[in-house]
Write a protein that holds these residues in place. Structure first.
Motif, PDB file in Angstrom:
ATOM      1  N   GLY A   1       0.833  -1.192   0.000  1.00 38.27           N
ATOM      2  CA  GLY A   1       0.000   0.000   0.000  1.00 38.27           C
ATOM      3  C   GLY A   1       0.867   1.239   0.000  1.00 38.27           C
ATOM      4  O   GLY A   1       1.737   1.397   0.852  1.00 38.27           O
ATOM      5  N   VAL A   2       0.651   2.101  -0.979  1.00 42.90           N
ATOM      6  CA  VAL A   2       1.361   3.376  -1.074  1.00 42.90           C
ATOM      7  C   VAL A   2       0.289   4.443  -1.217  1.00 42.90           C
ATOM      8  O   VAL A   2      -0.365   4.539  -2.257  1.00 42.90           O
ATOM      9  N   GLY A   3       0.063   5.220  -0.143  1.00 39.01           N
ATOM     10  CA  GLY A   3      -1.037   6.173  -0.160  1.00 39.01           C
ATOM     11  C   GLY A   3      -2.351   5.407  -0.298  1.00 39.01           C
ATOM     12  O   GLY A   3      -2.581   4.413   0.381  1.00 39.01           O
ATOM     13  N   ALA A   4      -3.206   5.847  -1.217  1.00 40.64           N
ATOM     14  CA  ALA A   4      -4.487   5.180  -1.447  1.00 40.64           C
ATOM     15  C   ALA A   4      -4.369   4.022  -2.430  1.00 40.64           C
ATOM     16  O   ALA A   4      -5.337   3.302  -2.664  1.00 40.64           O
ATOM     17  N   GLU A   5      -3.205   3.826  -2.998  1.00 45.73           N
ATOM     18  CA  GLU A   5      -3.007   2.796  -4.014  1.00 45.73           C
ATOM     19  C   GLU A   5      -2.494   1.502  -3.398  1.00 45.73           C
ATOM     20  O   GLU A   5      -1.682   1.514  -2.472  1.00 45.73           O
ATOM     21  N   GLU A   6      -2.973   0.356  -3.896  1.00 46.86           N
ATOM     22  CA  GLU A   6      -2.449  -0.941  -3.494  1.00 46.86           C
ATOM     23  C   GLU A   6      -1.880  -1.625  -4.728  1.00 46.86           C
ATOM     24  O   GLU A   6      -2.563  -1.770  -5.737  1.00 46.86           O
ATOM     25  N   ILE A   7      -0.634  -2.023  -4.630  1.00 48.83           N
ATOM     26  CA  ILE A   7       0.054  -2.682  -5.732  1.00 48.83           C
ATOM     27  C   ILE A   7       0.286  -4.123  -5.309  1.00 48.83           C
ATOM     28  O   ILE A   7       0.811  -4.385  -4.220  1.00 48.83           O
ATOM     29  N   VAL A   8      -0.107  -5.064  -6.153  1.00 44.44           N
ATOM     30  CA  VAL A   8       0.106  -6.474  -5.849  1.00 44.44           C
ATOM     31  C   VAL A   8       1.263  -6.979  -6.697  1.00 44.44           C
ATOM     32  O   VAL A   8       1.243  -6.871  -7.922  1.00 44.44           O
ATOM     33  N   LEU A   9       2.267  -7.505  -6.006  1.00 43.75           N
ATOM     34  CA  LEU A   9       3.435  -8.077  -6.677  1.00 43.75           C
ATOM     35  C   LEU A   9       3.356  -9.588  -6.616  1.00 43.75           C
ATOM     36  O   LEU A   9       3.100 -10.158  -5.557  1.00 43.75           O
ATOM     37  N   ALA A  10       3.590 -10.227  -7.742  1.00 43.69           N
ATOM     38  CA  ALA A  10       3.699 -11.681  -7.797  1.00 43.69           C
ATOM     39  C   ALA A  10       5.176 -12.033  -7.972  1.00 43.69           C
ATOM     40  O   ALA A  10       6.001 -11.169  -8.294  1.00 43.69           O
ATOM     41  N   ALA A  11       5.503 -13.295  -7.773  1.00 45.04           N
ATOM     42  CA  ALA A  11       6.882 -13.748  -7.916  1.00 45.04           C
ATOM     43  C   ALA A  11       7.444 -13.294  -9.261  1.00 45.04           C
ATOM     44  O   ALA A  11       6.775 -13.393 -10.294  1.00 45.04           O
ATOM     45  N   GLY A  12       8.644 -12.738  -9.207  1.00 38.76           N
ATOM     46  CA  GLY A  12       9.299 -12.257 -10.414  1.00 38.76           C
ATOM     47  C   GLY A  12       9.088 -10.787 -10.700  1.00 38.76           C
ATOM     48  O   GLY A  12       9.697 -10.239 -11.607  1.00 38.76           O
ATOM     49  N   GLN A  13       8.243 -10.121  -9.914  1.00 35.61           N
ATOM     50  CA  GLN A  13       7.989  -8.694 -10.137  1.00 35.61           C
ATOM     51  C   GLN A  13       8.811  -7.853  -9.156  1.00 35.61           C
ATOM     52  O   GLN A  13       9.137  -8.292  -8.059  1.00 35.61           O
ATOM     53  N   LEU A  14       9.097  -6.619  -9.586  1.00 34.17           N
ATOM     54  CA  LEU A  14       9.932  -5.708  -8.827  1.00 34.17           C
ATOM     55  C   LEU A  14       9.218  -4.376  -8.655  1.00 34.17           C
ATOM     56  O   LEU A  14       8.655  -3.840  -9.611  1.00 34.17           O
ATOM     57  N   LEU A  15       9.260  -3.844  -7.440  1.00 34.47           N
ATOM     58  CA  LEU A  15       8.698  -2.533  -7.128  1.00 34.47           C
ATOM     59  C   LEU A  15       9.829  -1.629  -6.662  1.00 34.47           C
ATOM     60  O   LEU A  15      10.691  -2.051  -5.890  1.00 34.47           O
ATOM     61  N   VAL A  16       9.845  -0.398  -7.138  1.00 33.12           N
ATOM     62  CA  VAL A  16      10.832   0.595  -6.715  1.00 33.12           C
ATOM     63  C   VAL A  16      10.080   1.733  -6.036  1.00 33.12           C
ATOM     64  O   VAL A  16       9.120   2.255  -6.598  1.00 33.12           O
ATOM     65  N   LEU A  17      10.508   2.097  -4.831  1.00 36.16           N
ATOM     66  CA  LEU A  17       9.907   3.208  -4.093  1.00 36.16           C
ATOM     67  C   LEU A  17      10.963   4.274  -3.849  1.00 36.16           C
ATOM     68  O   LEU A  17      12.077   3.972  -3.405  1.00 36.16           O
ATOM     69  N   GLN A  18      10.598   5.493  -4.099  1.00 34.88           N
ATOM     70  CA  GLN A  18      11.497   6.614  -3.851  1.00 34.88           C
ATOM     71  C   GLN A  18      11.550   6.912  -2.351  1.00 34.88           C
ATOM     72  O   GLN A  18      10.661   6.515  -1.595  1.00 34.88           O
TER      73      GLN A  18
END
Length: 135
Positions: free
Chosen positions: A87-104
């Motif tokens: 959860g980032v603010g009001a947004e929810e991002i779902v990551l599955a195996a093999g995915q990458l998320l970058v946060l500032q």
């Protein structure tokens, strides 16, 4: 070159060698055999610890949560197994195996394991943390 295949004991390994390789499946398997995995909802192991860079392997049981927090530097979350809801603010991002998320830096966020999950957390800093400075 140091290869970490199974040991989770920090005293047995260096966290800051010039070259390191990791058998993530073996390390993760060992983490799940530790008492922490049986008694808590998560377990983590720092793989690399340098003054401005860290890599942490994290395993979460289904439903485990990491509450709202923010970091001083940029971070990445690389899903290795399961599904993670970030959860980032009001947004929810779902990551599955093999995915990458970058946060500032400075983004307040939460994390929840939708399934039993594992991820690599990479933390970077623009300057050396005060606790890491030589006196």
């Amino acid at each position: 070159m140091a290869t970490v295949a199974a040991s989770s004991q920090t005293a047995e390994r260096s966290l800051n060698r010039q070259v390191m390789t990791f058998d993530l499946a073996a390390v993760l398997g060992n983490m799940k055999q530790e008492p922490t995995w049986r008694t808590a909802r998560r377990n983590a192991m720092t793989l690399v610890k340098q003054p401005v860079f860290r890599v942490v392997l994290v395993a979460l049981q289904a439903g485990a949560e990491i509450g709202a927090h923010e970091t001083e530097g940029p971070v990445t979350v690389q899903a290795l197994a399961g599904r993670l809801a970030i959860g980032v603010g009001a947004e929810e991002i779902v990551l599955a195996a093999g995915q990458l998320l970058v946060l500032q830096p400075g983004l307040r966020h939460t994390l929840r394991a939708q399934d039993e999950s594992a991820f690599l957390l990479t933390l970077a800093a623009e300057s050396v943390h005060p606790a890491e400075r030589s006196t």
